[in-house]
Scaffold this motif. Structure first.
Motif, PDB file in Angstrom:
ATOM      1  N   CYS A  74     -29.142 -25.320 -48.544  1.00 53.45           N
ATOM      2  CA  CYS A  74     -28.559 -25.113 -49.834  1.00 53.45           C
ATOM      3  C   CYS A  74     -29.384 -26.355 -50.727  1.00 53.45           C
ATOM      4  CB  CYS A  74     -27.033 -25.654 -49.847  1.00 53.45           C
ATOM      5  SG  CYS A  74     -26.268 -24.540 -48.600  1.00 53.45           S
ATOM      6  N   HIS A  93     -36.289 -28.333 -46.243  1.00 51.57           N
ATOM      7  CA  HIS A  93     -35.147 -29.168 -45.489  1.00 51.57           C
ATOM      8  C   HIS A  93     -35.515 -28.978 -44.080  1.00 51.57           C
ATOM      9  CE1 HIS A  93     -32.087 -29.302 -49.014  1.00 51.57           C
ATOM     10  NE2 HIS A  93     -33.077 -29.828 -49.116  1.00 51.57           N
ATOM     11  N   GLU A 135     -34.419 -31.543 -60.029  1.00 49.05           N
ATOM     12  CA  GLU A 135     -34.624 -30.472 -60.856  1.00 49.05           C
ATOM     13  C   GLU A 135     -34.244 -30.848 -62.196  1.00 49.05           C
ATOM     14  OE1 GLU A 135     -33.432 -26.751 -59.093  1.00 49.05           O
ATOM     15  OE2 GLU A 135     -33.573 -27.772 -57.373  1.00 49.05           O
ATOM     16  N   SER A 190     -29.434 -29.783 -52.278  1.00 48.15           N
ATOM     17  CA  SER A 190     -28.720 -30.974 -52.052  1.00 48.15           C
ATOM     18  C   SER A 190     -28.446 -31.411 -53.491  1.00 48.15           C
ATOM     19  CB  SER A 190     -29.395 -31.975 -51.272  1.00 48.15           C
ATOM     20  OG  SER A 190     -30.607 -32.519 -52.158  1.00 48.15           O
ATOM     21  N   ARG A 191     -27.682 -32.706 -53.711  1.00 46.20           N
ATOM     22  CA  ARG A 191     -27.276 -33.375 -55.051  1.00 46.20           C
ATOM     23  C   ARG A 191     -28.732 -33.957 -55.481  1.00 46.20           C
ATOM     24  NH1 ARG A 191     -21.361 -35.735 -54.301  1.00 46.20           N
ATOM     25  NH2 ARG A 191     -20.176 -33.780 -54.652  1.00 46.20           N
ATOM     26  N   ALA A 192     -29.598 -34.278 -54.405  1.00 44.71           N
ATOM     27  CA  ALA A 192     -30.726 -35.100 -54.891  1.00 44.71           C
ATOM     28  C   ALA A 192     -31.792 -34.009 -55.210  1.00 44.71           C
ATOM     29  CB  ALA A 192     -31.223 -35.767 -53.599  1.00 44.71           C
ATOM     30  N   ASP A 193     -31.694 -32.824 -54.644  1.00 41.93           N
ATOM     31  CA  ASP A 193     -32.452 -31.804 -55.545  1.00 41.93           C
ATOM     32  C   ASP A 193     -31.842 -31.482 -56.842  1.00 41.93           C
ATOM     33  OD1 ASP A 193     -33.530 -31.467 -52.902  1.00 41.93           O
ATOM     34  OD2 ASP A 193     -32.257 -30.020 -52.199  1.00 41.93           O
ATOM     35  N   ASP A 194     -30.674 -31.303 -56.979  1.00 42.94           N
ATOM     36  CA  ASP A 194     -30.120 -31.209 -58.353  1.00 42.94           C
ATOM     37  C   ASP A 194     -30.655 -32.105 -59.489  1.00 42.94           C
ATOM     38  OD1 ASP A 194     -28.643 -29.227 -56.973  1.00 42.94           O
ATOM     39  OD2 ASP A 194     -26.656 -30.159 -57.109  1.00 42.94           O
ATOM     40  N   ARG A 195     -30.719 -33.391 -58.892  1.00 40.67           N
ATOM     41  CA  ARG A 195     -30.947 -34.655 -59.699  1.00 40.67           C
ATOM     42  C   ARG A 195     -32.661 -34.385 -60.159  1.00 40.67           C
ATOM     43  NH1 ARG A 195     -27.548 -37.640 -56.778  1.00 40.67           N
ATOM     44  NH2 ARG A 195     -29.198 -38.035 -55.206  1.00 40.67           N
TER      45      ARG A 195
END
Lengths: 131, 452
Positions: B99, B91, B108, B101-106
């Motif tokens: 932290c 980042h 992964e 991000s939501r894009a990272d969550d998706r």
């Protein structure tokens, strides 16, 4: 699992001596088995099946001794004095343990498994010469 | 249970340089091996690979996407090498500790099922890095995703890039040294586990100093019992211990006389036993206080394999056989850490002595001419041992709580007692070393058999 260094050294041995393969033991040692190592005249065969033990912490630890096919004998029936023990079970086979020490200064940055294997025919020569 | 990622400093520096090289998010794959400790799951990162620009199907300052064929090819590679896989990205615009991000969550959520299917039974994870710090999480074999408690970067110093637990410790007993490294430093010492192998002339002094410094977790290994000749050298040994008390129990007694709540795991065993080596993996730093080359060899390999800083110390006094005068008296403290040399490539280990020390009593009896000089006692004196032990402990403390950085880079200290000087020594590492080199044991963790 073995280190990349040991895998590469085994691959080199297999290139030099076709048919060579390795067997791991429970202590982390690797046994390199060479089915047909050319040996000098004066024996019941022209090649010998030999086993070299690569220590778990090679190359910190040096390779010492080797094992050979129990069937190998002098063609004239003479004794081979530098035998440590017979009938040693390793990797599911019976081997004769041979007293053969590399007495050169140990340099872990220079030694190789092939370097040790190349010295083995010298042991057979010494049996013929009686030295 | 704690979750930790341990990264050798040279690898961490390269990853960081790659991930933070521009304004767009960059991506790298980290490959590692898992070790299960008593209270922690540790993944040691053994190698890494940048994701090249042509394999990034999307790359912006706030988002990235990797060509799936590239990922699949690397997963196959990890499968053949029994590796865990971490997806690392940056980042670049975040000045704080990042932290996910939501894009990272998706992202992964898409990749973890693939990893769990193709690389089953292993821990995988993700890491995000910004100019302000680093964050990581693990996907456990059961699919649970957990935050990583600690990212530990191990080089000449141990850096905790992520450390979730408060470490401050302030008490009157250590007030004077807290003036040097503060309450945070004292907290680091308190929470550190130190392994000491050898509880004799140098090991007992090392232990004594660590105890007084406020280290509260010690693992001490020595198979010997106190002998009469030890009374002159082992700190805390008493006449009543002769022939009765294991040396490790003397350390334990010393510790508890200072503070009854100190935890000493006293192992009256040979260090080369698998259960002892397993226990030593729990240590944050290892001190090698043994005069045995076989023990040193095993400790060296353990430290390199598990990325544990290893401080090896020893003293050698040569006495002229005829004049009985001391010819030389040299002690050395050697610091084995990622990026440096190890005892093997530095030529410290004596292969003939290793062979002799490793031989069984039966072998020694059968071939006595190969095993000479093993039981000859070396000259040793508590004054000189204490100098080298103090130097070693100073080095160890500096790894945890940097106080000696002014000294500059140094990976060995040599004390010449006859000249009365201590010299910092730089030792050259051998890049092709079969132990610490690229093809050796470095950072393989539990993936390689326990060295012995």
């Amino acid at each position: 699992m073995r280190t990349e260094r040991i895998n590469k050294e085994i691959a080199s041995a297999a290139t030099k001596y076709p048919g060579a393969y390795a067997v791991d033991d429970s202590t982390g040692c690797v046994h390199l088995i060479i089915p047909t190592l050319p040996i000098p005249a004066g024996f019941t065969a022209t090649t010998a099946r030999v086993l070299v033990r690569i220590p778990a912490l090679y190359p910190s630890e040096k390779i010492d001794l080797f094992w050979m096919d129990p069937a190998i004998a002098r063609s004239n029936g003479a004794d081979m004095p530098n035998i440590m023990s017979r009938g040693v079970q390793i990797a599911g086979e019976s081997w004769t343990q041979v007293s053969w020490h590399d007495n050169s200064a140990h340099d872990p940055n220079r030694i190789s498994v092939l370097g040790f294997v190349r010295t083995i025919p010298q042991w057979f020569e010494r049996q013929v010469l009686g030295t | 249970m704690d979750y930790r990622v341990t990264i050798p400093k040279p690898i961490y520096a390269d990853i960081r340089a790659h991930l933070l090289r521009g304004e767009d998010e960059e991506v790298a794959l980290l490959f590692g091996h898992e070790t299960a400790l008593t209270n922690a799951t540790v993944v040691t990162i053994q190698r890494w690979e940048p994701v090249p620009p042509q394999m990034l199907v999307l790359q912006r300052p706030d988002v990235f996407a990797v060509d799936s064929a590239f990922i699949v090819s690397r997963v196959k590679m990890a499968r053949t090498r029994n590796e865990s896989l971490f997806l690392a990205h940056s980042h670049p615009g975040d000045p704080r500790t990042p932290c996910f991000s939501r894009a990272d969550d998706r992202g992964e959520a898409d990749i973890y099922p693939l990893l769990r299917t193709r690389l089953p039974g292993r821990v995988h994870g993700a890491l995000v890095m910004s100019p302000g710090g680093c964050t990581s999480r693990m996907c456990l074999p059961n699919g649970d995703v957990v935050p990583v408690d600690e990212i530990r970067v191990v080089g000449r110093h141990i850096e905790r890039v992520v450390r979730s637990k408060p470490r401050n410790q302030s008490d009157e007993a250590h007030a004077r040294q807290q003036l040097i490294w503060g309450s945070h430093g004292q907290g680091v010492l308190r929470d550190t586990t130190i392994g000491i192998v050898g509880a004799g002339g140098t090991g007992s002094v090392v232990a004594q100093q660590l105890i007084h410094l406020g280290v509260r977790n010690l693992i001490v290994v020595d198979k010997d019992t106190v002998e009469e000749s030890n009374l002159a050298r082992i700190v805390g040994a008493r006449r009543g211990d002769i022939g009765m008390t294991p040396k490790v129990d003397v350390v334990s007694r010393t510790a508890h006389s200072v503070d009854p709540t100190i935890c000493v795991t006293a192992l009256h065993k040979d260090v080369t036993q698998p259960d002892v080596l397993n226990m030593l993996r729990e240590a944050d730093i290892l001190f090698g206080c043994t005069d045995q080359h076989y023990s040193r060899m095993v400790l060296n390999a353990l430290a390199v394999q598990h990325v544990i800083p290893f401080v090896d110390l020893g003293f050698l006094i040569d006495i002229h056989p005829e004049s009985q005068r001391v010819i030389s008296a040299v002690g050395e403290v050697r610091i084995i850490v990622p990026g440096g040399y190890c005892l093997s490539c530095a030529g410290v280990l004596d292969a003939e002595r290793i062979k002799a020390e490793k031989a069984s009593p039966e072998e020694r009896a059968a071939f006595p001419r190969y095993f000479t000089g093993l039981d000859v006692p070396d000259p040793s004196v508590i004054t000189l041992n204490s100098v080298i032990a103090s130097l070693a402990v100073s080095v160890g403390v500096d790894m945890l709580v940097p106080t000696m950085r002014a000294v500059g880079p140094c990976d060995s200290y040599r004390f010449n007692a006859l000249k009365g000087i201590v010299n910092p020594v730089l030792k050259e590492r051998h890049p092709e070393c079969g132990i610490c080199g690229a093809e050796g044991r470095a950072a393989f963790g539990a993936a390689l058999p326990m060295p012995r």
